[in-house]
Design a protein around this motif. Structure first.
Motif, short mmCIF file in Angstrom:
data_model
loop_
_atom_site.label_atom_id
_atom_site.label_comp_id
_atom_site.label_asym_id
_atom_site.label_seq_id
_atom_site.Cartn_x
_atom_site.Cartn_y
_atom_site.Cartn_z
N UNK A 7 0.61 -1.32 0.01
CA UNK A 7 0.19 0.67 -0.09
C UNK A 7 0.56 0.71 -0.01
N UNK A 8 2.06 1.01 0.22
CA UNK A 8 3.22 2.18 0.17
C UNK A 8 3.35 2.84 1.41
N UNK A 9 2.79 2.36 2.36
CA UNK A 9 2.50 3.74 3.58
C UNK A 9 3.55 2.95 4.77
N UNK A 10 4.18 3.46 5.47
CA UNK A 10 5.78 3.36 6.24
C UNK A 10 6.66 2.30 5.71
N UNK A 11 6.89 2.73 4.75
CA UNK A 11 8.06 2.67 3.86
C UNK A 11 7.71 1.19 2.99
N UNK A 30 3.39 10.40 -8.17
CA UNK A 30 2.61 11.06 -8.43
C UNK A 30 1.84 9.82 -7.42
N UNK A 31 2.57 9.02 -6.28
CA UNK A 31 2.22 8.26 -5.78
C UNK A 31 2.69 8.66 -3.92
N UNK A 32 3.12 9.88 -4.27
CA UNK A 32 3.48 9.67 -2.63
C UNK A 32 2.76 8.89 -1.25
#
Length: 69
Positions: A7-11, A30-32
């Motif tokens: 999901x791209x969270x927490x690294x 575009x996907x921070x």
């Protein structure tokens, strides 16, 4: 269920699926943190959402990392 973990969270890496393929959008500005303009979240199949998007199919420009099964 496996895709949800990316999901791209927490690294964690940010992966999205589109038309059966899984793409790595982790390095995209575009996907921070796995978020695309507050409208889409990584870790999901975005085929239906992308087909309604007001832009071309740019998702296939990202590295393929697998197939959605």
């Amino acid at each position: 269920e496996d895709l949800k973990q990316f999901d791209g969270r927490e690294g964690r890496p940010a992966y999205v699926a589109y038309r059966g393929m899984v793409y790595d959008v982790t390095e995209s500005s575009m996907w921070p943190d796995g978020d695309h303009e507050g409208m889409h979240a990584a870790g999901a199949d975005l085929t239906l959402e992308h087909d309604d998007a007001p832009h071309d199919v740019h998702i296939v420009d990202f590295p393929e990392v697998g197939k959605l099964v």
